[in-house]
Design an enzyme around this catalytic site. Structure first.
Site, PDB file in Angstrom:
ATOM      1  CG  ASP A  17      -3.597  -2.608   1.998  1.00 28.26           C
ATOM      2  OD1 ASP A  17      -2.617  -3.321   1.148  1.00 28.26           O
ATOM      3  OD2 ASP A  17      -3.864  -1.421   1.983  1.00 28.26           O
ATOM      4  CG  ASP A  19       1.403   1.093   0.310  1.00 23.99           C
ATOM      5  OD1 ASP A  19       2.040   1.413   0.686  1.00 23.99           O
ATOM      6  OD2 ASP A  19       1.589   0.197  -0.831  1.00 23.99           O
ATOM      7  CE  LYS A 188      -3.783  -7.242   0.027  1.00 25.78           C
ATOM      8  NZ  LYS A 188      -3.780  -6.293   1.022  1.00 25.78           N
ATOM      9  CG  ASP A 213      -6.582   1.564   1.393  1.00 28.48           C
ATOM     10  OD1 ASP A 213      -6.079   0.468   1.456  1.00 28.48           O
ATOM     11  OD2 ASP A 213      -6.555   2.322   0.401  1.00 28.48           O
TER      12      ASP A 213
END
EC number: 3.1.3.-
Length: 266
Positions: A17, A19, A188, A213
């Site tokens: 990922d 961000d 996702k 995250d």
């Protein structure tokens, strides 16, 4: 949870990922760049995947290059890419009303998606940071009239350096409340994303780890689709969120930096 070192050892491709995982705003998170070096040193590969469809892959490549992390086009994938592929595969001759930023519009046009402003077959909602009431109203009207309702991803909020801002899932919630219709989400954590990653890279699902995250997108992509889901605590999810979550990570790391340090010990 499986032994961390064993998970890292068996993983051949890390799907990262962006961000809240690799960077926040315009700052690479501490240790994240060292993680990439550790991946390469261990003879493994990495691929960036972001659900953020507000920018094109070229935009992300330029952003990473400015941060001192140049990548190639085959090392970046977005929920916009997955949505384009889904439309090309399942609805090649259908018209689309796209609620998205200029870069997303450009990506769709370059891929040959037939975009229209009236009577579309399909409405696609992206993370449109140029969203207007007119776009929102048009989308609701077209969906009420029978257009298929798709969305590039389900993220509710997008992390920034100053806090969270409404993301695609928030827009879709408003549209659903107005129309009574629910979208088909892509990106996702859905199977279409994993299928595209596997097709593009040639790896099998057990060889791939999705790292991020967020439990409900990043981690869920792995654990719900036969791959590995690794959580890092540099963004949205806090350690106290994990016990009550429906999605349980295969392992938890403080950051990509910690993952990189452990990779170096293999």
């Amino acid at each position: 949870m499986t032994d961390k070192m064993e998970l890292l050892k068996r993983t051949k491709l890390f799907v990262l990922d962006m961000d809240g995982t690799f960077y926040l705003g315009n700052q690479i998170l501490p240790g994240a760049a060292d993680f990439l070096k550790a991946v390469e040193k261990a003879g493994k590969q990495y691929l960036f995947f972001t659900n953020n469809s507000s920018r094109s892959p070229r935009d992300y490549m330029a952003k990473l290059e400015k941060m001192g992390c140049p990548i190639t086009r085959d090392q970046i994938m977005t929920s916009g890419d997955v949505t384009i592929r889904y439309l090309q595969t399942h609805y090649p001759d259908k018209t689309v009303y796209l609620v998205g930023t200029p870069p997303l519009v450009e990506s769709f046009q370059e891929a040959g998606i037939h975009l229209v402003n009236e009577k579309p077959d399909i409405v696609v909602i992206g993370f449109d940071t140029t969203l207007t009431y007119e776009k929102l109203s048009n989308a609701c009207t077209f969906i009420r009239e029978g257009a298929l309702f798709l969305a590039t991803h389900l993220d509710i909020n997008c992390p920034t350096e100053t806090g969270f801002i409404p993301d695609c899932g928030s827009f879709c919630a408003a549209i659903s409340l107005s129309t009574g219709k629910q979208p088909k989400y892509l990106g996702k954590p859905f199977a279409e994303t994993v299928e595209m990653v596997l097709d593009k890279t040639g790896f099998s699902a057990p060889e791939v780890a999705f790292v991020g995250d967020r439990l409900y997108t990043d981690v869920a992509t792995g654990v719900k689709n036969g791959a590995t889901g690794l959580l890092v605590l540099t963004g949205e999810t806090h350690l106290e969120d994990v016990p009550t979550s429906e999605v349980q990570p295969d392992a938890i790391f403080a950051s990509l930096g910690e993952m990189g340090q452990q990779l170096c010990q293999l």
